[in-house]
Write a protein that holds these residues in place. Sequence first.
Motif, PDB file in Angstrom:
ATOM      1  N   PHE A 129       0.754  -1.129  -0.215  1.00 16.63           N
ATOM      2  CA  PHE A 129       0.090   0.037  -0.114  1.00 16.63           C
ATOM      3  C   PHE A 129       0.938   1.278  -0.054  1.00 16.63           C
ATOM      4  O   PHE A 129       0.752   2.158  -0.805  1.00 16.63           O
ATOM      5  N   PHE A 130       1.805   1.473   0.883  1.00  9.63           N
ATOM      6  CA  PHE A 130       2.477   2.431   1.234  1.00  9.63           C
ATOM      7  C   PHE A 130       3.686   2.877  -0.116  1.00  9.63           C
ATOM      8  O   PHE A 130       3.919   3.815  -0.492  1.00  9.63           O
ATOM      9  N   VAL A 131       4.233   1.726  -0.531  1.00 12.41           N
ATOM     10  CA  VAL A 131       5.124   1.974  -1.736  1.00 12.41           C
ATOM     11  C   VAL A 131       4.105   2.178  -2.850  1.00 12.41           C
ATOM     12  O   VAL A 131       4.752   3.028  -3.592  1.00 12.41           O
ATOM     13  N   SER A 132       2.867   1.861  -3.114  1.00 13.54           N
ATOM     14  CA  SER A 132       2.137   2.502  -4.206  1.00 13.54           C
ATOM     15  C   SER A 132       1.989   4.068  -4.046  1.00 13.54           C
ATOM     16  O   SER A 132       2.015   4.629  -4.860  1.00 13.54           O
ATOM     17  N   CYS A 133       1.671   4.380  -2.660  1.00 13.06           N
ATOM     18  CA  CYS A 133       1.338   5.924  -2.358  1.00 13.06           C
ATOM     19  C   CYS A 133       3.021   6.452  -2.964  1.00 13.06           C
ATOM     20  O   CYS A 133       2.868   7.774  -3.270  1.00 13.06           O
ATOM     21  N   ASP A 134       4.075   5.749  -2.756  1.00 17.84           N
ATOM     22  CA  ASP A 134       5.346   6.544  -2.833  1.00 17.84           C
ATOM     23  C   ASP A 134       5.467   6.620  -4.311  1.00 17.84           C
ATOM     24  O   ASP A 134       5.904   7.402  -4.939  1.00 17.84           O
ATOM     25  N   VAL A 135       5.168   5.606  -5.096  1.00 19.85           N
ATOM     26  CA  VAL A 135       5.126   5.641  -6.611  1.00 19.85           C
ATOM     27  C   VAL A 135       4.325   6.872  -7.229  1.00 19.85           C
ATOM     28  O   VAL A 135       4.938   7.550  -8.160  1.00 19.85           O
ATOM     29  N   ILE A 136       3.251   7.193  -6.466  1.00 21.32           N
ATOM     30  CA  ILE A 136       2.333   8.316  -7.068  1.00 21.32           C
ATOM     31  C   ILE A 136       3.048   9.430  -6.517  1.00 21.32           C
ATOM     32  O   ILE A 136       3.050  10.226  -7.741  1.00 21.32           O
ATOM     33  N   ALA A 137       3.628   9.527  -5.518  1.00 16.50           N
ATOM     34  CA  ALA A 137       4.485  10.611  -5.114  1.00 16.50           C
ATOM     35  C   ALA A 137       5.538  10.888  -6.129  1.00 16.50           C
ATOM     36  O   ALA A 137       5.891  12.165  -6.582  1.00 16.50           O
ATOM     37  N   LEU A 138       6.124   9.778  -6.341  1.00 16.50           N
ATOM     38  CA  LEU A 138       7.490   9.875  -7.447  1.00 16.50           C
ATOM     39  C   LEU A 138       7.010  10.447  -8.758  1.00 16.50           C
ATOM     40  O   LEU A 138       7.562  11.103  -9.467  1.00 16.50           O
ATOM     41  N   ILE A 139       5.888   9.940  -9.029  1.00 18.14           N
ATOM     42  CA  ILE A 139       5.511  10.114 -10.682  1.00 18.14           C
ATOM     43  C   ILE A 139       5.053  11.812 -10.662  1.00 18.14           C
ATOM     44  O   ILE A 139       5.440  12.443 -11.516  1.00 18.14           O
ATOM     45  N   LEU A 140       4.366  11.842  -9.637  1.00 16.33           N
ATOM     46  CA  LEU A 140       4.022  13.460  -9.477  1.00 16.33           C
ATOM     47  C   LEU A 140       5.137  14.570  -9.588  1.00 16.33           C
ATOM     48  O   LEU A 140       5.331  15.333 -10.224  1.00 16.33           O
ATOM     49  N   GLN A 141       5.990  14.035  -8.747  1.00 17.15           N
ATOM     50  CA  GLN A 141       7.542  14.812  -8.520  1.00 17.15           C
ATOM     51  C   GLN A 141       8.131  15.110  -9.685  1.00 17.15           C
ATOM     52  O   GLN A 141       8.647  15.712 -10.078  1.00 17.15           O
ATOM     53  N   SER A 142       8.301  13.573 -10.530  1.00 16.19           N
ATOM     54  CA  SER A 142       9.166  13.524 -11.654  1.00 16.19           C
ATOM     55  C   SER A 142       8.480  14.476 -12.896  1.00 16.19           C
ATOM     56  O   SER A 142       8.925  15.135 -13.845  1.00 16.19           O
ATOM     57  N   VAL A 143       7.140  14.349 -12.988  1.00 17.66           N
ATOM     58  CA  VAL A 143       6.417  15.059 -13.978  1.00 17.66           C
ATOM     59  C   VAL A 143       6.473  16.421 -13.626  1.00 17.66           C
ATOM     60  O   VAL A 143       6.664  17.260 -14.589  1.00 17.66           O
ATOM     61  N   GLY A 144       6.358  16.964 -12.537  1.00 17.70           N
ATOM     62  CA  GLY A 144       6.626  18.263 -12.198  1.00 17.70           C
ATOM     63  C   GLY A 144       7.877  18.912 -12.597  1.00 17.70           C
ATOM     64  O   GLY A 144       8.228  20.103 -13.176  1.00 17.70           O
ATOM     65  N   GLY A 145       8.987  18.040 -12.217  1.00 20.25           N
ATOM     66  CA  GLY A 145      10.139  18.542 -12.765  1.00 20.25           C
ATOM     67  C   GLY A 145      10.782  18.530 -13.982  1.00 20.25           C
ATOM     68  O   GLY A 145      11.095  19.170 -14.522  1.00 20.25           O
ATOM     69  N   ALA A 146       9.899  17.655 -14.847  1.00 19.68           N
ATOM     70  CA  ALA A 146       9.979  17.635 -16.639  1.00 19.68           C
ATOM     71  C   ALA A 146       9.127  18.717 -17.028  1.00 19.68           C
ATOM     72  O   ALA A 146       9.735  19.477 -17.766  1.00 19.68           O
ATOM     73  N   LEU A 147       8.042  19.202 -16.425  1.00 19.48           N
ATOM     74  CA  LEU A 147       7.348  20.445 -16.623  1.00 19.48           C
ATOM     75  C   LEU A 147       8.180  21.648 -16.557  1.00 19.48           C
ATOM     76  O   LEU A 147       8.107  22.355 -17.312  1.00 19.48           O
ATOM     77  N   THR A 148       8.806  21.650 -15.465  1.00 19.03           N
ATOM     78  CA  THR A 148       9.746  22.652 -15.142  1.00 19.03           C
ATOM     79  C   THR A 148      10.787  23.012 -15.997  1.00 19.03           C
ATOM     80  O   THR A 148      11.299  23.956 -16.360  1.00 19.03           O
ATOM     81  N   SER A 149      11.258  21.776 -16.418  1.00 21.08           N
ATOM     82  CA  SER A 149      12.688  21.722 -17.166  1.00 21.08           C
ATOM     83  C   SER A 149      12.540  22.396 -18.507  1.00 21.08           C
ATOM     84  O   SER A 149      13.183  23.075 -19.309  1.00 21.08           O
ATOM     85  N   ASN A 162       3.691  23.441  -9.258  1.00 17.33           N
ATOM     86  CA  ASN A 162       2.507  23.006  -8.727  1.00 17.33           C
ATOM     87  C   ASN A 162       2.251  21.408  -8.640  1.00 17.33           C
ATOM     88  O   ASN A 162       1.646  20.956  -7.568  1.00 17.33           O
ATOM     89  N   VAL A 163       2.783  20.714  -9.725  1.00 15.10           N
ATOM     90  CA  VAL A 163       2.749  19.396  -9.654  1.00 15.10           C
ATOM     91  C   VAL A 163       3.629  18.948  -8.804  1.00 15.10           C
ATOM     92  O   VAL A 163       3.382  17.806  -8.028  1.00 15.10           O
ATOM     93  N   MET A 164       4.850  19.368  -8.710  1.00 20.20           N
ATOM     94  CA  MET A 164       5.932  18.695  -7.606  1.00 20.20           C
ATOM     95  C   MET A 164       5.331  19.150  -6.521  1.00 20.20           C
ATOM     96  O   MET A 164       5.507  18.055  -5.548  1.00 20.20           O
ATOM     97  N   ILE A 165       4.599  20.195  -5.870  1.00 14.14           N
ATOM     98  CA  ILE A 165       4.103  20.437  -4.580  1.00 14.14           C
ATOM     99  C   ILE A 165       2.915  19.348  -4.368  1.00 14.14           C
ATOM    100  O   ILE A 165       2.685  18.714  -3.102  1.00 14.14           O
ATOM    101  N   ALA A 166       2.228  18.935  -5.493  1.00  7.70           N
ATOM    102  CA  ALA A 166       1.301  17.967  -5.181  1.00  7.70           C
ATOM    103  C   ALA A 166       1.762  16.682  -4.797  1.00  7.70           C
ATOM    104  O   ALA A 166       1.420  15.960  -4.198  1.00  7.70           O
ATOM    105  N   GLY A 167       2.806  16.385  -5.518  1.00  4.66           N
ATOM    106  CA  GLY A 167       3.712  14.996  -5.173  1.00  4.66           C
ATOM    107  C   GLY A 167       4.196  15.022  -3.874  1.00  4.66           C
ATOM    108  O   GLY A 167       4.124  13.788  -3.111  1.00  4.66           O
ATOM    109  N   LEU A 168       4.781  15.987  -3.240  1.00  6.88           N
ATOM    110  CA  LEU A 168       5.245  16.401  -1.981  1.00  6.88           C
ATOM    111  C   LEU A 168       3.890  16.307  -0.969  1.00  6.88           C
ATOM    112  O   LEU A 168       4.293  15.692   0.076  1.00  6.88           O
ATOM    113  N   ALA A 169       3.077  16.756  -1.268  1.00  7.80           N
ATOM    114  CA  ALA A 169       1.846  16.882  -0.419  1.00  7.80           C
ATOM    115  C   ALA A 169       1.445  15.581  -0.271  1.00  7.80           C
ATOM    116  O   ALA A 169       1.053  14.962   0.912  1.00  7.80           O
ATOM    117  N   SER A 170       1.435  14.592  -1.426  1.00  2.00           N
ATOM    118  CA  SER A 170       0.735  13.285  -1.277  1.00  2.00           C
ATOM    119  C   SER A 170       1.597  12.543  -0.463  1.00  2.00           C
ATOM    120  O   SER A 170       1.507  11.493   0.094  1.00  2.00           O
TER     121      SER A 170
END
Length: 298
Positions: A129-149, A162-170
């Motif tokens: 369960f929690f690693v699945s939550c971690d994967v979601i956070a990782l995807i959001l932060q990666s996508v946010g980083g890609a959009l920023t780049s 904002n997408v990175m913040i969503a990942g950190l918040a999750s």
Amino acid sequence: MDIELCTLETCSIDDAYIRYQPTIAGNGVYIALFGLLLVTQIIQCPVYRMWGFSGSMIAGLILEVLGYLGRILFHDDPFNFDYFLLNLISLSIGPVFFCAALYFLLGRIVVVYRGEDISRLRPRNYAIFFVSCDVIALILQSVGGALTSVAEDEASQSTGVNVMIAGLASQVAALTLFITLACEFAFRLRRRSQTGRPADAEERKDGFAAIREKRRWKVFLCAISLSTLVVYIRSIFRVVELNGGFDSELANDEVAFMVLEGAMISIMCICLTAMHPGIALQRRSRTKESGVELLETP
């Protein structure tokens, strides 16, 4: 003037991506520390054979080294967007893997205490369960980083942040739930022990009682508790920092960053390396007599 063409001689530091030059000494210490911990974790990996835990720690430590390398490179060229991204993305994503390392351990603690009957989740489901939550956070932060780049204007960059913040918040939300479940299990375990339920023959047979009586087991539990607390503090800090934007006072406070980011993650990595769970749990095997999975003591 294009900020990428700026130098410290031609532009003000206030025009840089962060309004200070990261200290070489401080960031160099973190690179050396995380590099040493990385080598140690690589050595420990085949010794204790806890592949999920070790893989998560190694991935996180690699990102920490890259992140602080980016900060050192940023010292002489704070206008370089590539160095800024290397610092931002690596140090934002790295702790996701450290959280995953923690998530692998709670289920094992439940097994050692034979607490399946008082645990909210089955031992294996904690990691799932929690690693699945971690994967979601990782995807959001990666996508946010890609959009920023690839952002070409301030609005696009803001979307990436904002997408990175969503990942950190999750990530913070998952950690909050993890801490809640761990505390609830500890409370139920304490209440059960106060009823004076005797250890049965099966407990003595499988060796779990012997593990729990070891001093290193208690040290291990303290290390896990401290590690969870510091990564939680760090995650909240990063949400607040990024939420204020790159121009905020907090985002440009190097002391706050070095303490609430660097020091918190350093404490966690030192705890989980010096008190590697393999030291307390040892390698896993099966007994031919009972077929019960053991956590062998040396």
